[in-house]
Write a protein that holds these residues in place. Structure first.
Motif, PDB file in Angstrom:
ATOM      1  N   TYR A  82      15.522   1.992  -0.067  1.00 40.78           N
ATOM      2  CA  TYR A  82      14.609   1.954   1.230  1.00 40.78           C
ATOM      3  C   TYR A  82      13.186   2.042   0.901  1.00 40.78           C
ATOM      4  N   PHE A  83      12.988   3.083   0.214  1.00 42.53           N
ATOM      5  CA  PHE A  83      11.518   3.260  -0.039  1.00 42.53           C
ATOM      6  C   PHE A  83      10.676   2.016  -0.604  1.00 42.53           C
ATOM      7  N   SER A  84      11.507   1.646  -1.704  1.00 46.98           N
ATOM      8  CA  SER A  84      10.940   0.450  -2.243  1.00 46.98           C
ATOM      9  C   SER A  84      10.732  -0.961  -1.446  1.00 46.98           C
ATOM     10  N   ALA A  85      11.727  -0.964  -0.593  1.00 50.69           N
ATOM     11  CA  ALA A  85      11.625  -2.044   0.076  1.00 50.69           C
ATOM     12  C   ALA A  85      10.522  -1.868   1.344  1.00 50.69           C
ATOM     13  N   LEU A  86      10.225  -0.943   1.637  1.00 43.82           N
ATOM     14  CA  LEU A  86       9.292  -0.470   2.599  1.00 43.82           C
ATOM     15  C   LEU A  86       7.671  -0.398   1.940  1.00 43.82           C
ATOM     16  N   LYS A  87       7.714   0.044   0.909  1.00 45.52           N
ATOM     17  CA  LYS A  87       6.413  -0.066   0.231  1.00 45.52           C
ATOM     18  C   LYS A  87       5.982  -1.455  -0.283  1.00 45.52           C
ATOM     19  N   ALA A  88       7.013  -2.402  -0.488  1.00 45.57           N
ATOM     20  CA  ALA A  88       6.876  -3.712  -0.780  1.00 45.57           C
ATOM     21  C   ALA A  88       6.793  -4.585   0.375  1.00 45.57           C
ATOM     22  N   GLY A  89       6.703  -4.073   1.510  1.00 46.39           N
ATOM     23  CA  GLY A  89       6.560  -5.054   2.783  1.00 46.39           C
ATOM     24  C   GLY A  89       7.687  -5.647   3.120  1.00 46.39           C
ATOM     25  N   GLN A  90       8.848  -5.273   2.546  1.00 39.83           N
ATOM     26  CA  GLN A  90      10.125  -6.123   2.661  1.00 39.83           C
ATOM     27  C   GLN A  90      11.251  -5.406   3.761  1.00 39.83           C
ATOM     28  N   GLY A  91      10.692  -4.412   4.268  1.00 42.33           N
ATOM     29  CA  GLY A  91      11.824  -3.572   4.991  1.00 42.33           C
ATOM     30  C   GLY A  91      12.728  -4.292   6.052  1.00 42.33           C
ATOM     31  N   ASN A  92      14.052  -4.413   5.712  1.00 48.48           N
ATOM     32  CA  ASN A  92      14.863  -4.844   6.767  1.00 48.48           C
ATOM     33  C   ASN A  92      15.113  -3.785   7.909  1.00 48.48           C
ATOM     34  N   GLU A  93      15.955  -4.102   8.826  1.00 46.82           N
ATOM     35  CA  GLU A  93      16.347  -3.518   9.903  1.00 46.82           C
ATOM     36  C   GLU A  93      16.687  -1.908   9.812  1.00 46.82           C
ATOM     37  N   GLU A  94      17.364  -1.960   8.660  1.00 46.11           N
ATOM     38  CA  GLU A  94      18.062  -0.806   8.029  1.00 46.11           C
ATOM     39  C   GLU A  94      16.981   0.190   7.285  1.00 46.11           C
ATOM     40  N   ALA A  95      16.071  -0.413   6.857  1.00 41.76           N
ATOM     41  CA  ALA A  95      14.952   0.207   6.227  1.00 41.76           C
ATOM     42  C   ALA A  95      13.995   0.756   7.241  1.00 41.76           C
ATOM     43  N   GLN A  96      13.864   0.149   8.379  1.00 40.21           N
ATOM     44  CA  GLN A  96      13.031   0.427   9.408  1.00 40.21           C
ATOM     45  C   GLN A  96      13.825   1.772  10.072  1.00 40.21           C
ATOM     46  N   ASP A  97      15.015   1.533  10.193  1.00 42.01           N
ATOM     47  CA  ASP A  97      15.637   2.912  10.766  1.00 42.01           C
ATOM     48  C   ASP A  97      15.583   4.177  10.088  1.00 42.01           C
ATOM     49  N   PHE A  98      15.585   3.755   8.414  1.00 39.02           N
ATOM     50  CA  PHE A  98      15.423   4.778   7.476  1.00 39.02           C
ATOM     51  C   PHE A  98      13.911   5.558   7.825  1.00 39.02           C
ATOM     52  N   SER A  99      13.270   4.600   7.892  1.00 38.54           N
ATOM     53  CA  SER A  99      11.749   5.227   8.012  1.00 38.54           C
ATOM     54  C   SER A  99      11.372   6.218   9.337  1.00 38.54           C
TER      55      SER A  99
END
Length: 991
Positions: free
Chosen positions: A307-324
C-alpha cells in the motif's frame, strides 16, 4: 388518476398500482404522495400497511413497512397497551415470514426499523429482544418471551440459523443500538430504553464473537457483524450509562483482536478499515495497548508495504486510500507513543512512512489530500512535543532530540511538496485542485510556525540557506518555496535581531535584481513571494536602514508591472509604516518616483499616497508637513477633476472610477497621517492649535480636501460606494491625535448629514452617513465644547425630522431607523442638552414613540437598536438639575410604555435569540428606576402579558425575583425561565 378515499374500500391491486405509479416516467409524484399520505394518516392506515405487506410486489411491501413506521411515530398515542403488544407481535410475525420467504434486504430492514420505532415508543419492557428474535427464527414462528427461557443457550441457537436470519438479527440490533444511542440517557423514559438495550450485550457479544472467529462464515454476514460491533462501540462512547453498564460495555474490547485478523481479508478490508479508522478518530481509548501494538506491526508488514509503495508512487487505488486514512487516524491517536518511544523500531518505521507520504508525487485530489493529511499529522506531532517541552520545564525529556530531528525532516520533505509546479501542470488544474494546493501550502505554514518553538532559528536558517542555494542555481520554484517558508516564520522571527545576519545575506544577494531582470524568465509566483518577503520583514529594515534605498527602488520599479504593481504597493505601504522616520530624507525622491505612476491602477495610487503620507507624519514640523501634503493633494485633485470631466461627458463608469480613486486616496492619506500608536485625542480642542493649521496655508490645504469631498460626492451621489468612500474620508479625521489636515470642523460632518438626509440619497447611502455622524458623536472627551454641542444639536434635529417622516410611511429599509436609534444612543449622556434642545422638543415625542414601537417589531435591526438605546437611557447618569429633570419627565411618560413592551415580548412575542437583548434594558431599569416595580407590576397584570399559560400569582413571584436580583447577571436566566413557561410544551417556535 382516480384517487380512492382512505376508507378501506380499495383493493390490494389498487394500492399496488398507486405505489408503483410513483416510479413511472412522468408520474405526478406530489399528487400521488399526497394520496398515499392520506392513506397512511387515516384510521385505516394500520390495515393499509398490513395489506401492502401481503403484496407480491417488493415496492408495495417496502411501502407497507414504511407505513408501519410512520403510524408508530405519528399515531402511537391512539393505541392501548393491548394494541401495542399486538402490534409488536404482528411486526415480528411479518419479519419471520419475510425472512422465511427470502425477501430482499430493503423490505426486511424496513420492518426492522418499524420494530425499533415500536421499541422506542413503548413503556412495555422487551428485555433481551435480540435473543427473542433469534428464538423466533430458530422456531420458525413467533414465540412468546416466556418461551425463550426453554430454548437452548444463545450460542447453540446461532448454529440453527441460516445466513439471512443471522443478517436480519444483526440489522435489527445495529438499528436498535444506533437509535437508542441518539436518546438522552438522563431522560427517565430514555433511561428505560438504555437499560433494556444494554441487556442485549450478553447475546450480542457471543453472536459477534462466533461470526468473527469462524472462518467458514460468509463474508456478508461477517461484514454485518462488524457494523453491529461498530454501532455498539459508538454507543459505548456516546451514551451516559451507569458504571455497572459501563463494565458490560468494556467486554466489547475483547472482540477487537478478532477484528484485526480481518484486515488481511480483501473482501472485508473496507468495512474493517472503516471500523478501526472511526474508533481511532472518535474513541481512541477503546483500544488497549495491545491493539495499538498490533496496528504498528501491521503498518510495518509486507502487506502494508504494498500500500505504501502505491501511495508513494501516486498510484493508490481505493483500498490504498482507505489504508492511508487508517494510518493517519492511528497517527493522531498514537502520537504520544510515536514521539516518546524512540527506541521502538516498529514505531520509528511508522514515522518514516509518515515522512515518505509527504513526498507523494502528483497534484491530483487524492495525492494532495494524502500530503495534506501527512502535514497535519506532523503538526499534531509537533504540538505534542511542544506541549511536552513546556510541561517538562528544565527536566529535558531524553526523547526530545530525536523528536526535533523528525520535525526537521518533516519540514524538508513537505517543503518539496509545496513547490509550485511548472506552468503546464498548473494550467491543467481545475478550481478544486487550485484550492487544495493553496490549502496544502497553508497547512505547511501552520507546521512551520508550530515547529519554531522546538527548532528555533535553525528552521529559519534552513530556509534562508535553501533560498540562497536555489537563487545561485536559478531554480525559481525551489526559491519560491524557500521564501514561502521564510515568510511563514516572519511572525516568530522578524522582531529578533538574531535573524539579521541571514536576512542580510538574502537582501544583499542578487535576489531582487534577478526578479527585475527582463532577460530571466522568473515565474510570477516567485516574484510575488519575493515581494512578500519585504512586506513580512519590514522590522529588519528598521534595524538595517542601509538596505532601505535599494529595496524601495526595487519596489517602485515594479509599480509599472501590470500584475505585480498592487503587491509592490502593499510592500511599499508596509515598509513606510515601519520605517517612516528613517525615510524622511528620501521623501522628495518618493514623490518624484510616484509621479510617473500617478495615473496607474487606482489601488496602487491609494497605497502609495498613503505610504508617502506616513513619512509626512514623521516630519518634525507642521510647516514641512503642509508643503509635502500639498503635492499629494494635487495628485488627488487630478482624479477629482477628471471625475468631473467624465461626468459632464456622461461617461459614468470612468467618472465613478476616478471619483472613487480620489476619495479612497484621501482616506489613505488620512490613515497615513495618523500616529503609529493611533492614540485618540479629541479633535475639537479649541486651544493650543498648531500654527500651521490656523494659518492661511494650512486652512487652504484643508479647504482643498473639503472641495474634493463635496465635489465628488455631489457629482456621484447616486452611487453607494462613493458615499461610503466619502464617509471614510470624514472618519479618518475622527481618529487623529492632534490638529491636522483631516481634523475637519464638526460643521463639515453636520453639513454632510443634512445634505445626505435631504438630497434623495439611497437609504443605504443615508445609513453610511448616519453611522459616520454616530462615530463623531461617540467621542467623549471635550464633547461639551460649543462646537461639538452645536454640531450635535443640528445633527439630532436632522435625524429627528428623518424619523418623523419615516414614522408616517412604511419603512423600506429598517437599517435607516436602526442607524437613527444608534445615533440617539451616542447622544447619551454627553449630548443630552442637545438631545432635549428646545428646537427639537416638538418632534422628540415621535422618536420616543417609535423606539418603543420598534421593541415589538419583527425587524431585528431596529429592535436591537431600540433595546440598546433604552438600556443606556434608563441608567443613572450624573446630570445637572435642568437636564436631569427632562430625563425624569421622559421616563414618567415612556417608562410604563417600555415596561409594557418588554413584558409583551417576554410573555410570548419574542424569539429566543432576542431574550438577551431584551433583558438588558430590563436589568438597567430595575437597578436605576424606583418606579420600575409599579410599572412592571401593571404590565404583568395587563393585556400586555399575552400568554395564558402563566397565572397571576406566578407573574407576581417572578417580579419579586427580578426586583431581588437588582439587575444582576441572573436576570437573563429569570427572563428565559418566564419565557419558557409562557411557551409551555409547544417549543417548535422557541427552538
Amino acid at each position: 388518476m382516480a384517487a380512492p378515499g382512505p376508507n378501506g374500500s380499495t383493493t390490494l391491486a389498487d394500492h399496488e398500482n398507486l405505489v408503483n405509479s410513483l416510479y413511472q416516467p412522468g408520474a405526478d409524484v406530489p399528487k400521488i404522495n399526497a394520496i398515499l399520505t392520506r392513506y397512511q394518516r387515516s384510521q385505516q392506515g394500520w390495515q393499509f400497511a398490513d395489506q401492502l405487506l401481503h403484496s407480491n410486489d417488493d415496492k408495495a411491501r417496502f411501502f407497507g413497512a414504511l407505513t408501519f413506521t410512520i403510524k408508530i411515530n405519528t399515531d402511537w398515542s391512539t393505541l392501548s397497551d393491548e394494541d401495542a403488544a399486538a402490534l409488536r407481535q404482528r411486526l415480528l410475525t411479518w419479519l419471520v415470514r419475510l425472512v422465511q420467504a427470502r425477501d430482499g434486504p430493503v423490505v426486511i430492514r424496513k420492518v426492522c426499523s418499524a420494530l425499533v420505532a415500536q421499541f422506542l415508543k413503548s413503556w412495555t419492557s422487551w428485555d433481551r429482544c435480540l435473543r427473542h428474535l433469534l428464538c423466533c427464527f430458530a422456531a420458525g414462528r413467533v414465540v412468546g418471551v416466556e418461551e425463550t427461557l426453554q430454548f437452548h443457550p444463545t450460542n447453540d441457537i446461532f448454529l440453527k440459523l441460516n445466513s439471512l436470519e443471522l443478517k436480519t438479527s444483526l440489522w435489527f440490533m445495529t438499528t436498535l443500538v444506533e437509535e437508542v444511542g441518539k436518546t438522552n440517557a438522563k431522560n427517565s423514559q430514555a433511561h428505560h430504553y438504555h437499560r433494556q438495550v444494554l441487556l442485549n450485550l450478553q447475546d450480542t457479544i457471543p453472536l459477534i464473537h462466533v461470526l468473527l472467529k469462524n472462518p467458514k462464515v460468509d463474508n456478508e454476514i461477517v461484514e454485518e457483524a462488524i457494523k453491529c460491533f461498530q454501532a455498539w462501540v459508538n454507543y459505548a462512547h456516546g451514551s451516559l450509562v451507569s458504571d455497572a453498564s459501563r463494565d458490560g460495555l468494556e467486554n466489547l474490547k475483547y472482540l477487537a483482536p478478532l477484528l484485526l485478523q480481518k484486515l488481511v481479508n480483501e473482501n472485508l478490508f473496507e468495512v474493517t478499515v472503516e471500523f478501526f479508522t472511526d474508533v481511532l478518530v472518535n474513541f481512541p481509548a477503546f483500544f488497549d495497548s495491545s491493539i495499538y501494538a498490533s496496528l504498528a506491526s501491521m503498518f510495518t508488514s509486507p502487506v502494508a508495504t504494498v500500500y505504501f509503495s502505491a501511495l508513494k508512487a501516486g498510484q493508490g487505488n481505493e483500498e490504498a486510500q482507505d489504508f492511508s486514512r487508517l494510518l493517519f487516524a492511528y497517527g493522531d491517536a498514537a502520537v504520544q507513543d510515536l514521539a516518546q518511544n524512540v527506541h521502538d523500531h516498529r514505531l520509528q518505521l511508522v514515522l518514516d512512512h509518515f515522512l515518505d507520504l509527504l513526498d507523494a508525487p502528483g497534484y491530483d485530489e487524492a495525492e494532495l489530500q494524502i500530503c495534506s493529511q501527512a502535514i497535519e499529522f506532523w503538526q499534531t506531532y509537533t504540538e505534542f512535543a511542544t506541549d511536552s517541552l513546556f510541561t517538562a520545564g528544565e527536566n529535558r525529556e531524553p526523547w526530545m532530540d530525536v523528536t526535533k530531528d523528525h520535525i526537521a525532516k518533516a519540514l524538508q520533505h513537505s517543503w518539496s511538496k509545496i513547490r509550485p509546479p511548472n506552468p503546464e501542470v498548473v494550467a491543467s488544474w481545475n478550481s478544486e485542485t487550485r484550492v487544495d494546493f493553496r490549502s496544502l501550502r497553508q497547512d505547511f505554514t501552520d507546521l512551520v510556525q508550530a515547529s519554531f518553538t522546538l527548532l528555533g532559528l535553525a528552521a529559519f536558517e534552513h530556509f534562508a540557506q535553501l533560498a540562497l542555494k536555489s537563487l545561485s542555481s536559478r531554480s525559481w520554484y525551489d526559491l519560491e518555496a524557500a521564501l514561502f517558508g521564510l515568510n511563514a516564520l516572519s511572525d516568530s522571527v522578524a522582531e529578533d535581531s538574531a535573524s539579521d545576519e541571514a536576512l542580510s545575506k538574502i537582501f544583499r544577494s542578487s535576489l531582487f535584481r534577478d526578479m527585475m531582470d527582463p532577460t530571466l524568465t522568473v515565474p510570477l509566483q516567485a516574484q510575488v513571494t519575493a515581494l512578500g518577503t519585504i512586506t513580512n520583514y519590514t522590522s529588519f529594515f528598521e534595524r538595517q536602514t542601509e538596505f532601505l534605498p535599494d529595496m524601495l527602488g526595487f519596489l517602485f520599479t515594479f509599480l509599472g508591472h501590470p500584475t505585480l504593481a498592487i503587491v509592490a504597493a502593499k510592500a511599499i505601504w508596509s515598509t513606510c509604516s515601519s520605517c517612516r522616520k528613517h525615510l524622511i530624507p528620501q521623501i522628495n525622491e518618493f514623490v518624484k518616483a510616484y509621479e510617473p505612476h500617478s495615473q496607474t491602477d487606482p489601488g496602487v495610487r491609494e497605497k502609495i499616497v498613503g505610504a508617502i503620507a506616513m513619512i509626512v507624519q514623521a516630519l518634525p514640523s507642521d510647516e514641512e508637513k503642509v508643503n509635502s501634503l500639498s503635492t499629494l493633494i494635487a495628485f488627488v485633485e487630478r482624479d477629482a477633476d477628471y471625475c468631473y470631466v467624465m461626468r459632464i461627458a456622461n461617461r459614468t463608469e470612468e467618472a465613478l472610477n476616478s471619483g472613487l480613486c480620489a476619495l479612497r486616496s484621501l482616506s489613505s492619506i488620512g490613515k497615513g497621517l495618523q500616529m503609529p500608536d493611533e492614540a485618540v485625542i479629541d479633535l475639537e480642542i479649541e486651544g493650543n492649535l498648531s500654527n500651521s493649521w490656523v494659518l492661511p496655508i494650512g486652512q487652504d490645504l484643508q479647504a482643498r480636501v473639503k472641495r474634493i469631498l463635496h465635489a465628488v460626492t455631489g457629482h456621484l451621489s447616486f452611487d453607494n460606494a462613493i458615499i461610503e468612500a466619502g464617509c471614510q474620508v470624514l472618519r479618518t479625521g475622527y481618529k487623529e491625535t492632534a490638529p491636522g489636515l483631516f481634523v475637519l470642523p464638526p460643521e463639515v460632518t453636520v453639513d454632510f448629514v443634512a445634505w445626505a438626509c435631504g438630497s434623495g440619497l439611497s437609504q443605504t447611502g443615508v445609513t453610511y452617513v448616519l453611522e459616520t455622524a454616530t462615530a463623531m458623536l461617540a467621542r467623549k472627551r471635550n464633547a461639551s465644547t460649543p462646537a461639538m454641542s452645536n454640531a450635535a444639536s443640528k445633527i439630532w434635529n436632522v435625524v429627528l425630522r428623518l424619523i418623523k417622516v419615516s414614522s408616517k410611511e412604511p419603512i423600506a429599509d429598517p437599517e435607516v431607523i436602526a442607524s437613527c436609534i444608534h445615533l440617539a444612543e451616542k447622544m447619551i449622556p454627553h449630548h443630552l442638552q442637545s438631545f432635549f434642545g428646545p428646537e427639537n422638543l416638538d418632534i422628540l415625542s415621535d422618536f420616543f414613540a417609535l423606539s418603543i414601537s420598534f421593541l415589538m417589531t419583527p425587524e431585528i435591526m431596529p429592535k436591537r437598536a431600540a433595546g440598546s438605546f433604552w438600556a443606556v437611557f434608563v441608567q443613572r447618569h450624573e446630570l445637572g438639575d435642568d437636564i436631569g429633570g427632562k430625563v425624569h419627565m421622559a421616563m414618567q411618560v415612556y417608562g410604563p410604555q417600555l415596561c409594557h413592551a418588554l413584558v409583551r415580548n417576554i410573555s410570548g412575542e419574542a424569539a429566543r435569540s432576542e431574550l438577551d437583548m431584551l433583558s438588558l434594558p430590563l436589568k438597567k431599569l430595575v437597578f436605576a428606576e424606583p418606579q420600575a416595580k409599579a410599572w412592571l407590576s401593571d404590565a404583568l397584570e395587563s393585556n400586555s402579558f399575552v400568554s395564558d399559560r402563566v397565572d397571576l400569582t406566578t407573574r407576581r413571584l417572578w417580579l419579586q425575583k427580578i426586583l431581588g436580583l437588582r439587575g444582576g447577571a441572573q436576570t437573563n436566566l429569570a427572563v428565559k425561565e418566564l419565557w419558557m413557561s409562557c411557551y409551555g410544551s409547544n417549543m417548535e417556535y422557541a427552538s
